[in-house]
Scaffold this motif. Structure first.
Motif, short mmCIF file in Angstrom:
data_model
loop_
_atom_site.label_atom_id
_atom_site.label_comp_id
_atom_site.label_asym_id
_atom_site.label_seq_id
_atom_site.Cartn_x
_atom_site.Cartn_y
_atom_site.Cartn_z
N ARG A 1 0.64 -1.29 0.14
CA ARG A 1 0.04 0.08 -0.10
C ARG A 1 0.89 1.37 -0.08
NH1 ARG A 1 -5.50 -0.03 3.07
NH2 ARG A 1 -6.57 -1.76 1.89
N LEU A 2 1.95 1.19 0.61
CA LEU A 2 2.91 2.52 0.79
C LEU A 2 3.79 2.58 -0.51
CD1 LEU A 2 3.99 2.24 4.37
CD2 LEU A 2 2.39 3.74 3.33
N GLY A 3 4.06 1.30 -1.36
CA GLY A 3 4.92 1.43 -2.45
C GLY A 3 6.22 1.27 -1.90
N VAL A 4 6.62 0.36 -0.80
CA VAL A 4 7.79 0.22 -0.54
C VAL A 4 7.98 -1.24 -0.25
CG1 VAL A 4 8.20 2.36 0.74
CG2 VAL A 4 7.45 0.28 2.05
N SER A 5 9.13 -1.95 0.11
CA SER A 5 9.41 -3.12 0.30
C SER A 5 9.06 -3.54 1.76
CB SER A 5 11.08 -3.66 0.32
OG SER A 5 11.69 -3.01 1.19
N ALA A 6 8.77 -4.82 2.10
CA ALA A 6 8.43 -5.57 3.33
C ALA A 6 9.67 -5.15 4.09
CB ALA A 6 7.90 -6.76 3.27
N PRO B 1 10.98 6.91 7.52
CA PRO B 1 10.46 6.81 6.27
C PRO B 1 10.42 8.10 5.73
CG PRO B 1 8.66 6.52 8.21
CD PRO B 1 10.13 6.49 8.70
N PRO B 2 10.71 8.35 4.52
CA PRO B 2 10.60 9.55 3.91
C PRO B 2 9.13 10.23 3.77
CG PRO B 2 10.85 7.89 2.08
CD PRO B 2 10.68 7.24 3.46
N TYR B 3 9.27 11.47 3.83
CA TYR B 3 8.00 12.21 3.73
C TYR B 3 6.77 11.64 2.96
CZ TYR B 3 4.31 15.73 3.68
OH TYR B 3 3.15 16.57 3.65
N PRO B 4 6.90 11.24 1.79
CA PRO B 4 5.87 10.86 0.98
C PRO B 4 5.34 9.66 1.60
CG PRO B 4 7.49 11.14 -0.70
CD PRO B 4 8.18 11.45 0.78
N VAL B 5 6.14 8.70 2.27
CA VAL B 5 5.81 7.59 2.85
C VAL B 5 4.82 7.95 4.32
CG1 VAL B 5 6.35 5.54 4.15
CG2 VAL B 5 7.36 6.09 1.95
N LEU B 6 5.18 8.88 5.04
CA LEU B 6 4.89 9.42 6.12
C LEU B 6 3.31 9.86 5.74
CD1 LEU B 6 7.29 11.22 8.11
CD2 LEU B 6 6.06 9.33 8.76
N HIS B 7 3.21 10.75 4.84
CA HIS B 7 1.85 11.20 4.12
C HIS B 7 1.12 9.99 3.96
CE1 HIS B 7 -0.68 14.11 2.69
NE2 HIS B 7 -0.97 13.44 1.79
N LYS B 8 1.34 8.98 3.29
CA LYS B 8 0.69 7.81 3.22
C LYS B 8 0.25 7.11 4.25
CE LYS B 8 2.36 6.82 -1.43
NZ LYS B 8 3.28 5.80 -2.54
N LEU B 9 1.28 7.01 5.30
CA LEU B 9 0.76 6.36 6.62
C LEU B 9 -0.40 7.09 7.15
CD1 LEU B 9 4.07 5.42 7.75
CD2 LEU B 9 2.36 3.77 7.40
N SER B 10 -0.27 8.41 7.11
CA SER B 10 -0.96 9.25 7.67
C SER B 10 -2.56 9.10 7.01
CB SER B 10 -0.61 10.79 7.44
OG SER B 10 -1.71 11.76 8.01
N GLU B 11 -2.57 8.97 5.84
CA GLU B 11 -4.00 9.07 5.05
C GLU B 11 -4.65 7.77 5.34
OE1 GLU B 11 -3.04 9.94 0.86
OE2 GLU B 11 -3.67 12.05 1.47
N LEU B 12 -3.54 6.64 5.24
CA LEU B 12 -3.96 5.07 5.21
C LEU B 12 -4.78 5.00 6.61
CD1 LEU B 12 -4.22 2.14 4.18
CD2 LEU B 12 -2.01 2.06 5.32
#
Length: 124
Positions: free
Chosen positions: A23-28, A41-52
């Motif tokens: 869902r985050l577009g990163v590796s396990a 986690p980089p900012y785009p991943v933090l943002h995705k975590l926040s939204e998810l």
């Protein structure tokens, strides 16, 4: 602190590290390193975590647990509700089936509402 919060959110949503990674577009392994605190986690991943998970990036990055403690019971209720919605097949809204994305939006809106209530309570 951040890693522990990511792990609690993931396990609360009954996701594996692999599912969250997809869902985050990163590796396990990246998710595992985030949870262990070995990698940030980089900012785009933090943002995705926040939204998810319907939490703020401020809360994810905060060192203060008071916000979570105040909303702990409510957070558990919302997590349980989220799990129940995800397990139900055939949910409809206005005659149309709810997608996984729709369920995520509903829970995110509920969390946002809860955050607003908590913020109002904290105001003098």
């Amino acid at each position: 602190m951040l890693g522990e919060r990511i792990r609690r959110l993931r396990t609360g949503a009954r996701m594996t590290q692999s599912e969250l990674a997809a869902r985050l577009g990163v590796s396990a392994s990246a998710v595992g390193m985030y949870e262990q605190g070995r990698r940030e986690p980089p900012y785009p991943v933090l943002h995705k975590l926040s939204e998810l998970f319907g939490v703020s990036t401020d809360w994810l990055l905060s060192r203060d647990d008071s916000e979570q403690e105040q909303g702990g019971e409510l957070g558990e209720i919302l997590s349980t509700f989220h799990k129940q919605l995800r397990q139900r097949d055939g949910l409809m809204f206005h005659g149309h089936p709810l997608s996984e994305s729709d369920v995520e939006k509903i829970v995110r809106a509920m969390r946002l509402g809860a955050e607003l209530v908590l913020q109002e309570e904290m105001m003098p």
